[in-house]
Design a protein around this motif. Structure first.
Motif, short mmCIF file in Angstrom:
data_model
loop_
_atom_site.label_atom_id
_atom_site.label_comp_id
_atom_site.label_asym_id
_atom_site.label_seq_id
_atom_site.Cartn_x
_atom_site.Cartn_y
_atom_site.Cartn_z
N ARG A 1 0.70 -1.39 -0.36
CA ARG A 1 -0.19 0.03 0.36
C ARG A 1 0.71 1.55 0.25
N LEU A 2 0.65 1.72 -1.06
CA LEU A 2 1.63 3.24 -0.78
C LEU A 2 0.65 4.51 -0.41
N GLN A 3 -1.15 4.33 -0.55
CA GLN A 3 -1.35 5.41 0.35
C GLN A 3 -3.24 4.88 0.26
N PRO A 4 -3.65 5.18 0.96
CA PRO A 4 -3.02 5.96 2.57
C PRO A 4 -2.73 4.39 3.27
N ASN A 5 -2.61 5.09 4.79
CA ASN A 5 -1.86 4.57 5.40
C ASN A 5 -0.93 2.88 4.81
N GLU A 6 0.04 3.77 4.77
CA GLU A 6 1.11 3.21 4.31
C GLU A 6 1.63 1.66 4.55
N GLY A 7 2.11 0.57 3.97
CA GLY A 7 2.15 -0.72 4.71
C GLY A 7 1.94 -1.77 3.57
N ILE A 8 3.03 -3.02 4.20
CA ILE A 8 3.25 -4.34 3.89
C ILE A 8 1.49 -4.92 4.00
N THR A 9 1.08 -6.32 3.47
CA THR A 9 0.25 -7.38 3.89
C THR A 9 0.76 -8.13 2.80
N LEU A 10 1.31 -9.61 3.99
CA LEU A 10 1.08 -10.65 3.40
C LEU A 10 0.36 -11.87 3.71
N GLY A 11 -0.55 -11.76 3.06
CA GLY A 11 -2.01 -13.22 2.91
C GLY A 11 -1.66 -14.33 2.71
N VAL A 12 -1.46 -15.22 3.65
CA VAL A 12 -0.96 -16.72 3.98
C VAL A 12 -2.08 -17.46 4.21
N THR A 13 -2.06 -18.69 3.98
CA THR A 13 -3.17 -19.33 4.21
C THR A 13 -3.21 -20.98 5.84
N ILE A 14 -4.10 -20.49 6.65
CA ILE A 14 -3.78 -21.55 7.52
C ILE A 14 -5.19 -22.12 8.36
N LYS A 15 -5.22 -22.76 9.53
CA LYS A 15 -6.17 -23.94 9.44
C LYS A 15 -6.84 -22.95 10.25
N GLU A 16 -8.70 -23.53 9.55
CA GLU A 16 -9.30 -22.40 10.59
C GLU A 16 -9.90 -22.58 12.01
N PRO A 17 -9.66 -22.05 13.13
CA PRO A 17 -9.56 -22.39 14.09
C PRO A 17 -11.11 -23.02 14.69
N GLY A 18 -11.00 -23.96 15.42
CA GLY A 18 -12.13 -25.30 15.55
C GLY A 18 -11.79 -26.42 15.64
N PRO A 19 -13.35 -26.75 15.98
CA PRO A 19 -12.63 -28.18 15.44
C PRO A 19 -14.23 -28.39 13.93
N GLY A 20 -14.26 -29.57 13.73
CA GLY A 20 -15.04 -30.38 12.63
C GLY A 20 -13.98 -30.26 11.52
N GLY A 21 -12.48 -30.55 11.52
CA GLY A 21 -11.85 -30.94 9.83
C GLY A 21 -11.55 -29.82 9.60
N MET A 22 -10.40 -30.06 8.32
CA MET A 22 -9.44 -29.18 8.45
C MET A 22 -9.91 -27.84 6.80
N ARG A 23 -10.06 -26.78 7.71
CA ARG A 23 -11.21 -26.12 7.27
C ARG A 23 -10.25 -24.50 7.06
N LEU A 24 -9.57 -24.23 5.67
CA LEU A 24 -8.79 -23.19 5.13
C LEU A 24 -9.31 -21.90 5.23
N VAL A 25 -8.21 -21.21 5.58
CA VAL A 25 -8.37 -19.50 5.65
C VAL A 25 -7.26 -18.77 5.62
#
Length: 489
Positions: A371-395
């Motif tokens: 992000r150059l403007q506004p709120n300059e910064g860098i974000t890296l999206g990564v995939t993890i397991k969604e918390p909680g029971p019920g199988g392997m759901r990714l988020v």
């Protein structure tokens, strides 16, 4: 974390157009902030030069009022402001005539310091100013000139402008300023790429699916209507700002971090750009804001031409024909009266070659957002397991480095682009400034696109103010089974 202020040599900075909008809004308030930071040497001077007849006291009062109006929430005391104002001189001068030049020569004579001349005027006056600086003995080997865009309106005029300046100044003395290159996050592009082993091995067509560059503005043409209607988004934004971002994100690692090494690699990117096919471009023109046409008129009303065919929005797809990026599309998009103000570069990585999870886990990709403007910064999206029971759901979750949060109140201090670039001029560092051959190469790529529109009598598609642009821009992505990222507001 406290930022380190690097001192500069004593200097005189002459601002031609010193009473103009850019000088009052950006250049002089930025210099004042550098003065407060202790970066202006004791005997440094700023000399305003313009046609307006006024004395030094009148100019000092004008700049005092400009700093009060345009310096935002910057904290300072009266002694600091008085100290800066005392550095200001003024000369009433005629760029095309002889009036005022003897007085300016007298002010500049006998000083052994950096001499910089900022051409904050119409490009039509660049040649006149350069010629008179030489005639009056002020264009010596130690002089530097700063020129604002537009650097021509096509390849032919850019070549003529470069040739004119080259009569009086060496390329090493010419600083073509693009304020986008002075932004903190733009420079962080190079730090992220070349300072982290994590990214550079993945920075190629084997791992990157595509790259998007968006520069969205919520404002319309405003008081720039006469200029803008002769330029449009392609000339005003794509040929320079977006082109520079594209170069920085795509270039090869330079041998060293110095001006010519960096600019050599940027030039290679521009020369490797493929021509843009007509069906890989979307043009648009904003309409009046619903129920608020009086305050937010449509483009044609704002520029005073009910039949204008100038674009206020452009989106396009291009490729870079080199070893690193073959097959990876680059999508560029810019427009006025968009839904939010945002400048953002998005690197979308490919999916994993084989998923061990079930279809319920969904499809996921890593996305690096700069992000150059506004709120300059860098974000890296990564995939993890969604918390909680019920199988392997990714988020997908963001690893967020918003500079204001990560670096704290001292380290997150954001220096305005003009502050940084003017100090680089004084230091003699051209890394963040465009070279003449770079400008000409950008026009050589841009001209056929514009000429194609004119040959086809192309009419930009209307889009609503406050939207994401014309529907053609979305169709451009849908054909490739992709979609624009929602940019940050």
């Amino acid at each position: 974390m406290v930022s380190r202020v690097i001192p500069v040599d004593p200097f005189d900075l002459v601002i031609f157009g010193g009473t103009g909008d850019l000088a009052r809004r950006k250049i002089l308030p930025g210099l004042f902030r550098r003065f407060c930071a202790g970066q202006m040497p004791e005997n440094a001077r700023v000399i305003g030069a313009a046609r307006t007849e006024m004395d030094r006291a009148g100019y000092q009062q004008m700049i005092r009022e400009a700093i009060a109006e345009f310096n935002g929430d910057f904290e300072h005391d009266k002694a600091q402001l008085d100290g800066f104002i005392d550095r200001l001189e003024y000369v009433a001068i005629d760029a095309k005539g002889e009036d005022g030049w003897a007085e300016l020569q007298k002010l500049m004579a006998g000083t052994e310091r950096v001499e910089a001349y900022y051409f904050s005027v119409s490009p039509a006056l660049f040649g006149d100013l350069a010629e008179r600086l030489q005639q009056w003995g002020m264009a010596d080997a130690q002089s530097r000139i700063v020129v604002e865009k537009p650097f021509g309106r096509d390849l032919k005029t850019a070549q003529a402008l470069n040739a004119t300046l080259a009569k009086y100044f060496d390329e090493s003395q010419i600083y073509r300023i693009d304020h986008y290159l002075g932004k903190e996050t733009v420079q962080n592009l190079m730090a992220v790429r070349f300072g982290n082993m994590l990214f550079e091995p993945l920075w190629n067509s084997q791992y990157v699916d595509h790259i998007q560059i968006t520069v969205a503005e919520t404002v319309g043409v405003g008081g720039r209507g006469e200029y803008y209607d002769k330029s449009g988004a392609m000339r005003d934004m794509v040929q320079n700002h977006l082109m520079q971002l594209l170069c920085l994100i795509a270039m090869e690692p330079p041998a060293r971090f110095d001006p010519d090494a960096v600019r050599d690699e940027k030039l290679k990117v521009i020369r490797a750009l493929d021509p843009v096919l007509p069906h890989h471009i979307a043009r648009g023109q904003y309409q009046a804001e619903p129920c608020n046409e009086a305050e937010q008129p449509g483009y044609r009303t704002a520029v005073g031409d009910p039949r204008s065919r100038t674009e206020s929005f452009v989106a396009l797809k291009t490729h870079i024909s080199n070893w690193r990026w073959a097959g990876t599309p680059f999508y560029l998009r810019t427009g006025k009266r968009m839904a939010a103000r945002s400048s953002e570069i998005t690197v979308v990585f490919k999916e994993t070659p084989h998923s061990i999870f079930t279809e319920d886990a969904g499809r996921h990709r890593n996305v690096l957002s700069i992000r150059l403007q506004p709120n300059e910064g860098i974000t890296l999206g990564v995939t993890i397991k969604e918390p909680g029971p019920g199988g392997m759901r990714l988020v997908d979750v963001p690893l967020d480095m918003t500079f204001a949060d990560a670096l704290g109140p001292d380290g997150s201090e954001q220096v305005d682009a003009y502050e940084r670039l003017i100090m680089d001029v004084i230091r003699g560092n051209q890394t963040l400034f465009m070279r003449g051959d770079e400008v000409e190469a950008a026009w050589a790529w841009t001209d056929p696109i514009i000429q194609g529109w004119e040959a086809r009598n192309d009419v930009p598609k209307p889009y609503d103010s406050g939207s994401d642009g014309p529907t053609d821009a979305n169709e451009l992505m849908r054909r490739d089974q992709r979609q624009w990222r929602e940019y940050s507001a």
